[in-house]
Design a protein around this motif. Structure first.
Motif, PDB file in Angstrom:
ATOM      1  N   LEU A  89       0.821  -1.211   0.000  1.00 15.19           N
ATOM      2  CA  LEU A  89       0.000   0.000   0.000  1.00 15.19           C
ATOM      3  C   LEU A  89       0.857   1.264   0.000  1.00 15.19           C
ATOM      4  O   LEU A  89       0.410   2.318   0.439  1.00 15.19           O
ATOM      5  CB  LEU A  89      -0.935   0.009   1.220  1.00 15.19           C
ATOM      6  N   ALA A  90       2.091   1.142  -0.476  1.00 19.56           N
ATOM      7  CA  ALA A  90       3.011   2.285  -0.470  1.00 19.56           C
ATOM      8  C   ALA A  90       2.358   3.512  -1.117  1.00 19.56           C
ATOM      9  O   ALA A  90       1.617   3.389  -2.094  1.00 19.56           O
ATOM     10  CB  ALA A  90       4.293   1.914  -1.214  1.00 19.56           C
ATOM     11  N   PRO A  91       2.567   4.701  -0.518  1.00 18.30           N
ATOM     12  CA  PRO A  91       3.496   5.010   0.588  1.00 18.30           C
ATOM     13  C   PRO A  91       2.959   4.712   1.986  1.00 18.30           C
ATOM     14  O   PRO A  91       3.654   4.923   2.962  1.00 18.30           O
ATOM     15  CB  PRO A  91       3.735   6.510   0.408  1.00 18.30           C
ATOM     16  N   VAL A  92       1.684   4.257   2.095  1.00 21.16           N
ATOM     17  CA  VAL A  92       1.165   3.866   3.401  1.00 21.16           C
ATOM     18  C   VAL A  92       1.887   2.600   3.862  1.00 21.16           C
ATOM     19  O   VAL A  92       2.099   1.679   3.071  1.00 21.16           O
ATOM     20  CB  VAL A  92      -0.351   3.607   3.321  1.00 21.16           C
ATOM     21  N   GLN A  93       2.250   2.546   5.143  1.00 15.29           N
ATOM     22  CA  GLN A  93       3.003   1.406   5.662  1.00 15.29           C
ATOM     23  C   GLN A  93       2.191   0.683   6.726  1.00 15.29           C
ATOM     24  O   GLN A  93       1.806   1.273   7.737  1.00 15.29           O
ATOM     25  CB  GLN A  93       4.341   1.874   6.231  1.00 15.29           C
ATOM     26  N   VAL A  94       1.922  -0.590   6.479  1.00 11.13           N
ATOM     27  CA  VAL A  94       1.193  -1.424   7.423  1.00 11.13           C
ATOM     28  C   VAL A  94       2.199  -2.066   8.364  1.00 11.13           C
ATOM     29  O   VAL A  94       3.167  -2.689   7.913  1.00 11.13           O
ATOM     30  CB  VAL A  94       0.390  -2.515   6.683  1.00 11.13           C
ATOM     31  N   PRO A  95       2.024  -1.940   9.684  1.00 16.21           N
ATOM     32  CA  PRO A  95       2.990  -2.517  10.630  1.00 16.21           C
ATOM     33  C   PRO A  95       3.157  -4.023  10.441  1.00 16.21           C
ATOM     34  O   PRO A  95       2.204  -4.734  10.106  1.00 16.21           O
ATOM     35  CB  PRO A  95       2.372  -2.195  11.998  1.00 16.21           C
ATOM     36  N   ALA A  96       4.363  -4.493  10.685  1.00 11.93           N
ATOM     37  CA  ALA A  96       4.653  -5.919  10.504  1.00 11.93           C
ATOM     38  C   ALA A  96       3.801  -6.788  11.427  1.00 11.93           C
ATOM     39  O   ALA A  96       3.391  -7.892  11.042  1.00 11.93           O
ATOM     40  CB  ALA A  96       6.139  -6.178  10.764  1.00 11.93           C
ATOM     41  N   GLY A  97       3.527  -6.306  12.644  1.00  7.09           N
ATOM     42  CA  GLY A  97       2.723  -7.084  13.577  1.00  7.09           C
ATOM     43  C   GLY A  97       1.323  -7.338  13.075  1.00  7.09           C
ATOM     44  O   GLY A  97       0.730  -8.388  13.361  1.00  7.09           O
ATOM     45  N   VAL A  98       0.776  -6.395  12.322  1.00  3.64           N
ATOM     46  CA  VAL A  98      -0.550  -6.605  11.732  1.00  3.64           C
ATOM     47  C   VAL A  98      -0.476  -7.706  10.684  1.00  3.64           C
ATOM     48  O   VAL A  98      -1.352  -8.580  10.602  1.00  3.64           O
ATOM     49  CB  VAL A  98      -1.070  -5.294  11.112  1.00  3.64           C
ATOM     50  N   GLY A  99       0.584  -7.680   9.879  1.00  4.57           N
ATOM     51  CA  GLY A  99       0.740  -8.717   8.859  1.00  4.57           C
ATOM     52  C   GLY A  99       0.884 -10.103   9.457  1.00  4.57           C
ATOM     53  O   GLY A  99       0.264 -11.065   8.976  1.00  4.57           O
ATOM     54  N   THR A 100       1.695 -10.250  10.519  1.00  2.00           N
ATOM     55  CA  THR A 100       1.852 -11.564  11.137  1.00  2.00           C
ATOM     56  C   THR A 100       0.552 -12.034  11.787  1.00  2.00           C
ATOM     57  O   THR A 100       0.251 -13.233  11.790  1.00  2.00           O
ATOM     58  CB  THR A 100       2.976 -11.552  12.178  1.00  2.00           C
ATOM     59  N   ALA A 101      -0.223 -11.091  12.335  1.00  2.54           N
ATOM     60  CA  ALA A 101      -1.518 -11.465  12.920  1.00  2.54           C
ATOM     61  C   ALA A 101      -2.477 -11.949  11.837  1.00  2.54           C
ATOM     62  O   ALA A 101      -3.191 -12.935  12.019  1.00  2.54           O
ATOM     63  CB  ALA A 101      -2.115 -10.279  13.673  1.00  2.54           C
TER      64      ALA A 101
END
Length: 727
Positions: A696-708
């Motif tokens: 979603l660049a330039p928006v950055q999704v935190p890595a913890g959300v992705g792992t969840a």
């Protein structure tokens, strides 16, 4: 008069499954209004009118006292005498005080309505699930309702009250159905219900955190509301909510007789003419409606729906007849009022008056509920249905060839993930640019971008490896494939230490923050270990106490954020969501050091890990000091988790997914599981971080959300596959 029942006639609240004869807490076995060993319909035996009347009067008087104190609390100098003269039509208050009265009274009424709604909802859920730990929190009802409301707020559209309530109802119902389905309606015992609900709640909160971080302006103020606040601006919301509340209460009271019969067991209830399926569906719908209404009024106030009915059933054990649902539900509602108002009064006593509107009541109720959960877990017997599983998660043996092939494939995948992480982001970097950077001949723009990106990539890789190894250790110690540092409270303890250092000491250095994270992780781990140890260490108790500790610590983190620096909520949220944004090479040093120390230790203790994962007796027979080994291993897991938190913030589910997938690939021997799990964890976090920076660049999704998001479906699969086992 008492009827003689079958062995299945046990308290529906405390039985671990449908018709189970044993209660996990023996002294609560008569909480449905029967004496020990009595059977029949709950509460249809003798009824102590004096006792029931007395406990109702005590709770009512206590509620009135709290309400009187509650009305006198606030920022203005309006005392009890002023309020009394105003209420009796005497001396009129000035305009400022009148406004305050208009805010105090709605706040009081909101507390009363929320207490009633959650008291009814929790009592119904505990009865229908025959599980003392069922509640709108543990069934993820509150989390589902909260997520749907936040999701609609992102669009910036003003949603009418009843539509908002409908949205919350739909989200809460979906979450409850999922959790009940994964735990077979609570029949698999309180441990599995709590674990399923906690994991689903964790995943839903990750989504909420992502929305709060990505849409900061649209969701402003929803973080504090998400902890549960009964602050009201006027009485319009309460006026709209009252008819729904009355309908929900009437519907609940209408099925009380069927709930009494359902407590006999499915077969007996069917013989007596009760439609078991319809009764359960009706109970769940009514309880979710009431819980969603409470969320719509005041946000997800934590654990009132657990604490109020559990306290009510404890009292019912001492008062014959109070266990009848026609009496138990109103009594739980009154206890709910006392819990909510008591928490709000206590909050406004200890928090400066200027901040009483900013700090949510749900922080206190969450701590109370977490303490009750820990208390309940400590009273569970050392044996019985739980989460212990000595053989179900060990994985089938694999050949050396299979192990070597898996290891080689994962190494190649890790290299590919690392290269992809360096190349992808809000702008694409070519391999030639990377080569120039390595040769120190790259342009200024590439040099700056690589200076930002490489530390993030290293932080993700190292944190993933640390969390995977920590999860491997925790699952072996707990003999539970569904355990992980996050669900044992270790991650939240490290997060509390790190957040406290950031908020309380502006400009704090790396090593003091790392020390705070390590201290938080070790303190929580030690508390969980000490509380779970009672004539030996039951892994079921360990997990339940860990979940309770996690809930309490997360509530304290919210309190810390809102009291110290409420204007920097987004900073704390980014940290709690597990982001690599803005990481430096220096921040990767702690986790690298911990890995260098713990990996050799884990390899050295690989045989002990194999043996500890088997059962309670084998380690002792072989001369291994079990409790000492557990303490050492859990301490190592705490250090790994703290190092990962310093590098990336709070990242969930890696410690669950990586070890389990490793055992599936190479079998149960830890000499093989350890390297494979480390590689899988590094790949998982690095991949989630890369996708979050690039998709979603330039928006950055935190890595913890992705792992969840990646870990939750896998966790659901594991729970679904093991439904009905003695796990």
């Amino acid at each position: 008069m008492t009827t003689t029942g079958t062995p299945r006639d046990t308290d529906p609240v405390l039985a671990t499954g449908r018709g189970a004869a044993a209660s996990p807490v023996e002294d609560l076995g008569s909480a449905a209004g029967r004496g020990p060993g009595q059977g029949g319909v709950p509460g249809r035996g003798r009824l102590s009118v004096t006792g029931v009347t007395g406990v109702f009067l005590v709770v009512i008087v206590l509620g009135l006292l709290l309400a009187s104190v509650h009305l006198t609390q606030g920022t203005a100098a309006v005392g009890a005498g002023d309020l009394w003269r105003w209420a009796t039509g005497g001396e009129a208050l000035d305009q400022t005080a009148a406004v305050l009265v208009a805010s105090r009274v709605p706040r009081l009424l909101a507390g009363i309505m929320v207490g009633v709604a959650l008291g009814f909802a929790g009592a119904l859920l505990q009865s229908v699930a025959r599980n003392p730990l069922a509640s709108p929190d543990t069934l993820a009802v509150n989390a589902g309702a909260y997520l749907t409301i936040v999701a609609f707020s992102v669009f910036g559209v003003a949603v009418p009250f009843y539509l908002q309530g409908t949205i919350a109802f739909a989200g809460g119902l979906a979450a409850a159905v999922l959790v009940l389905g994964l735990s077979r309606g609570g029949a698999d015992g309180p441990s599995r219900l709590i674990l399923a609900g906690s994991a689903i709640t964790l995943a839903l909160h990750s989504l909420v955190t992502m929305l709060l971080v990505l849409f900061e302006q649209e969701t402003q103020g929803l973080f504090a509301w998400g902890a549960g606040s009964i602050v009201q601006s006027g009485s319009r919301t309460l006026t709209l909510a009252l008819p729904v509340l009355l309908v929900g209460l009437a519907a609940a009271l209408a099925i009380t007789h069927r709930m009494d019969l359902l407590a006999l067991g499915d077969d007996a209830a069917t013989v007596l003419g009760v439609s078991v399926r319809r009764t359960r569906v009706a109970s769940i719908l009514v309880s979710v409606l009431l819980a969603a209404l409470a969320v719509t009024i005041a946000g997800p106030i934590g654990f009132v729906g657990l604490a109020a009915p559990l306290i009510a059933r404890l009292v019912a054990r001492r008062v014959p007849g109070l266990g009848r649902h026609a009496l138990l539900l109103p009594f739980a509602a009154l206890v709910g009022i006392v819990v909510v108002l008591g928490a709000d009064v206590f909050l406004r006593v200890v928090v400066p008056s200027a901040q009483t509107t900013a700090v949510p009541t749900g922080v206190v109720t969450s701590v109370i509920g977490a303490a009750l959960l820990v208390w309940f877990a400590r009273r569970m017997p050392d044996s019985g249905p739980g989460l212990d599983n000595a053989t179900g998660h060990l994985g089938r043996p694999r050949s050396t060839t299979t192990y070597a092939a898996a290891l080689a494939l994962l190494v190649l995948t890790l290299v590919g993930a690392g290269v992809g992480a360096v190349l992808l982001g809000d702008r694409l970097i070519l391999l030639g640019d990377v080569a120039n950077w390595l040769g120190d001949v790259s342009g200024r723009e590439v040099t700056l971008e690589m200076g930002r990106r490489v530390p993030r990539v290293l932080a993700a890789l190292l944190a993933g490896a640390a969390l995977a190894l920590a999860g491997t250790i925790v699952q072996a110690v707990c003999r539970n494939p569904l355990a992980e540092p996050g669900l044992l409270g270790v991650t939240s303890g490290a997060g509390f230490g790190a957040v406290a250092a950031i908020l309380l000491v502006p400009g704090v250095g790396l090593w003091p923050m790392s020390a705070a994270a390590v201290a938080g992780a070790i303190v929580v781990t030690a508390l969980v270990f000490a509380l779970a140890h009672r004539h030996g260490l039951s892994s079921t108790r360990l997990v339940l106490i860990g979940v309770g500790m996690q809930a309490g610590v997360m509530a304290l983190i919210s309190l810390l954020i809102l009291v110290t620096r409420p204007w920097e909520v987004n900073l704390a949220l980014t940290w709690l969501a597990g982001s690599t944004y803005g990481r430096s090479m220096e921040q990767t040093i702690p986790v690298a050091v911990v890995l260098l120390v713990v990996i050799p230790l884990a390899v050295l203790l690989r045989r002990e890990l194999d043996i500890v994962a088997l059962d309670e007796d084998t380690p002792r027979i072989l001369g291994i000091p079990l409790d000492r080994a557990r303490l050492l291993l859990l301490g190592a897991a705490a250090l790994l988790t703290a190092g990962a938190v310093v590098a990336t913030g709070v990242v969930a589910f890696v410690g669950l997914v990586a070890p389990h997938a490793a055992r599936a690939l190479v079998g149960a021997r830890h000499s093989r599981v350890i390297p494979v799990a480390i590689l899988l964890g590094a790949i998982l976090v690095s991949g989630a971080d890369t996708l979050g920076r690039w998709a979603l660049a330039p928006v950055q999704v935190p890595a913890g959300v992705g792992t969840a998001l990646l870990g939750t479906p896998y966790f659901i699969y594991l729970l679904w596959r093991s439904r009905g086992r003695d796990t």
